[in-house]
Write a protein that holds these residues in place. Structure first.
Motif, PDB file in Angstrom:
ATOM      1  N   GLU A 210      47.242  39.272  39.895  1.00 29.52           N
ATOM      2  CA  GLU A 210      46.245  38.209  40.107  1.00 29.52           C
ATOM      3  C   GLU A 210      45.134  38.286  39.073  1.00 29.52           C
ATOM      4  O   GLU A 210      44.497  37.288  38.764  1.00 29.52           O
ATOM      5  CB  GLU A 210      45.657  38.333  41.513  1.00 29.52           C
ATOM      6  N   ARG A 211      44.898  39.471  38.532  1.00 29.92           N
ATOM      7  CA  ARG A 211      43.839  39.643  37.526  1.00 29.92           C
ATOM      8  C   ARG A 211      44.416  40.343  36.298  1.00 29.92           C
ATOM      9  O   ARG A 211      44.067  41.483  35.981  1.00 29.92           O
ATOM     10  CB  ARG A 211      42.677  40.459  38.105  1.00 29.92           C
ATOM     11  N   PRO A 212      45.312  39.655  35.586  1.00 24.76           N
ATOM     12  CA  PRO A 212      45.950  40.291  34.432  1.00 24.76           C
ATOM     13  C   PRO A 212      44.970  40.445  33.270  1.00 24.76           C
ATOM     14  O   PRO A 212      43.991  39.705  33.169  1.00 24.76           O
ATOM     15  CB  PRO A 212      47.069  39.314  34.074  1.00 24.76           C
ATOM     16  N   PRO A 213      45.212  41.374  32.377  1.00 23.23           N
ATOM     17  CA  PRO A 213      44.366  41.521  31.195  1.00 23.23           C
ATOM     18  C   PRO A 213      44.602  40.371  30.221  1.00 23.23           C
ATOM     19  O   PRO A 213      45.572  39.610  30.370  1.00 23.23           O
ATOM     20  CB  PRO A 213      44.832  42.850  30.596  1.00 23.23           C
ATOM     21  N   ALA A 214      43.760  40.246  29.243  1.00 24.67           N
ATOM     22  CA  ALA A 214      43.936  39.213  28.223  1.00 24.67           C
ATOM     23  C   ALA A 214      45.305  39.381  27.576  1.00 24.67           C
ATOM     24  O   ALA A 214      45.688  40.476  27.174  1.00 24.67           O
ATOM     25  CB  ALA A 214      42.842  39.339  27.167  1.00 24.67           C
ATOM     26  N   ALA A 237      58.718  36.962  40.976  1.00 26.01           N
ATOM     27  CA  ALA A 237      58.254  36.124  42.090  1.00 26.01           C
ATOM     28  C   ALA A 237      56.735  36.015  42.112  1.00 26.01           C
ATOM     29  O   ALA A 237      56.181  35.008  42.554  1.00 26.01           O
ATOM     30  CB  ALA A 237      58.754  36.697  43.414  1.00 26.01           C
ATOM     31  N   ALA A 238      56.066  37.045  41.613  1.00 21.77           N
ATOM     32  CA  ALA A 238      54.599  37.048  41.600  1.00 21.77           C
ATOM     33  C   ALA A 238      54.029  36.395  40.350  1.00 21.77           C
ATOM     34  O   ALA A 238      52.805  36.337  40.199  1.00 21.77           O
ATOM     35  CB  ALA A 238      54.090  38.480  41.714  1.00 21.77           C
ATOM     36  N   GLY A 239      54.893  35.915  39.457  1.00 18.35           N
ATOM     37  CA  GLY A 239      54.409  35.177  38.298  1.00 18.35           C
ATOM     38  C   GLY A 239      54.552  35.880  36.962  1.00 18.35           C
ATOM     39  O   GLY A 239      54.200  35.305  35.931  1.00 18.35           O
ATOM     40  N   GLN A 240      55.067  37.095  36.934  1.00 15.64           N
ATOM     41  CA  GLN A 240      55.284  37.774  35.660  1.00 15.64           C
ATOM     42  C   GLN A 240      56.445  37.101  34.921  1.00 15.64           C
ATOM     43  O   GLN A 240      57.529  36.947  35.474  1.00 15.64           O
ATOM     44  CB  GLN A 240      55.606  39.250  35.896  1.00 15.64           C
ATOM     45  N   PRO A 241      56.235  36.673  33.665  1.00 14.17           N
ATOM     46  CA  PRO A 241      57.338  36.027  32.931  1.00 14.17           C
ATOM     47  C   PRO A 241      58.540  36.954  32.818  1.00 14.17           C
ATOM     48  O   PRO A 241      58.398  38.127  32.470  1.00 14.17           O
ATOM     49  CB  PRO A 241      56.713  35.758  31.550  1.00 14.17           C
TER      50      PRO A 241
END
Length: 251
Positions: A210-214, A237-241
């Motif tokens: 939810e709070r990935p680094p740049a 499923a959580a949005g990681q490409p």
């Protein structure tokens, strides 16, 4: 016993670091210099390797043992140590039931014994330290990830790095003495008081994804087939490409 064991051109593709064919093809005689117990079934074996060309965190090598009667056994093992100029590398091995090579290391090998090694091998799972790394491992799958953690610490890198590692219990947590603030342990069978028990879940990943680094995470997943499948599905499923999930599996 030293030399025997008791039987019981560079290329590059997207996402892969080039590996020199000549370096990867040469067998070298390595000398065992130290054995350290990590868990009841896991130990680290330190090897002195002449003319070792160096490696990147996440790479592995081939180990070959030859018995007195000429019988040969060889296995791939991830390198546990961070790259340095000591001329040594470390392997952390489970004692696999019926395993010819791991069995020799755990029951026969002593400092001074010699084995053959070839590598480093594979650039796909290597982490050069230039991108945020989210590491997920289970059991001995933590081995190549710990090489990355050690490299991050030794070089005092500022790039974000986090690790989630799954173990059956605190007793089974490999490298427990070394794990720091970058690591979140997940226990599947038994845990310290107040720590929930269960497999790696979306709830463990949510705060990081939810709070990935740049620039986002480059995810590295290592473990059994079942764990690798489960963890990679959770990540996607959580949005990681999906193209930024690198998987190394065993079993």
């Amino acid at each position: 016993m030293t030399d025997t064991f008791a039987r019981p051109a560079p290329f590059a593709v997207p996402g892969r670091i080039a590996v020199g064919e000549q370096t990867a093809a040469v067998w070298r005689t390595a000398t065992l210099t130290e054995i350290r117990r990590e868990t009841p079934r896991t130990a680290t074996f330190r090897l002195a390797v002449p003319a070792w060309a160096g490696h990147l965190p996440g790479q592995h090598l081939m180990v070959r043992l030859t018995a007195a009667d000429g019988y040969v056994a060889q296995r791939h093992y991830s390198i546990a140590s961070a790259p340095d100029d000591s001329g040594h590398i470390e392997l952390t091995l489970d004692h696999v039931e019926g395993g010819e090579v791991s069995g020799w290391f755990h029951t026969v090998a002593r400092p001074g014994d010699r084995v053959e090694v070839r590598g480093p091998l594979s650039g796909f799972f290597a982490w050069p330290g230039d991108r945020p790394a989210l590491l997920l491992g289970a059991g001995s799958g933590v081995v190549p990830l710990m090489s990355m953690v050690r490299y991050h610490r030794a070089r005092r890198l500022s790039v974000p790095l986090r690790m989630l590692v799954s173990a059956r219990s605190p007793e089974d947590l490999v490298y427990a003495r070394e794990l720091g603030a970058e690591t979140t342990p997940v226990f599947t069978r038994a845990a310290p008081a107040g720590v929930p028990v269960g497999r790696l879940s979306a709830a463990h990943l949510a705060p990081l994804l939810e709070r990935p680094p740049a620039g986002g995470w480059e995810a590295y997943v290592c473990g059994s087939n079942a764990f690798a499948e489960h963890a990679s599905r959770l990540l996607v499923a959580a949005g990681q490409p999906a193209h930024r999930v690198r998987i190394e599996r065993f079993g």
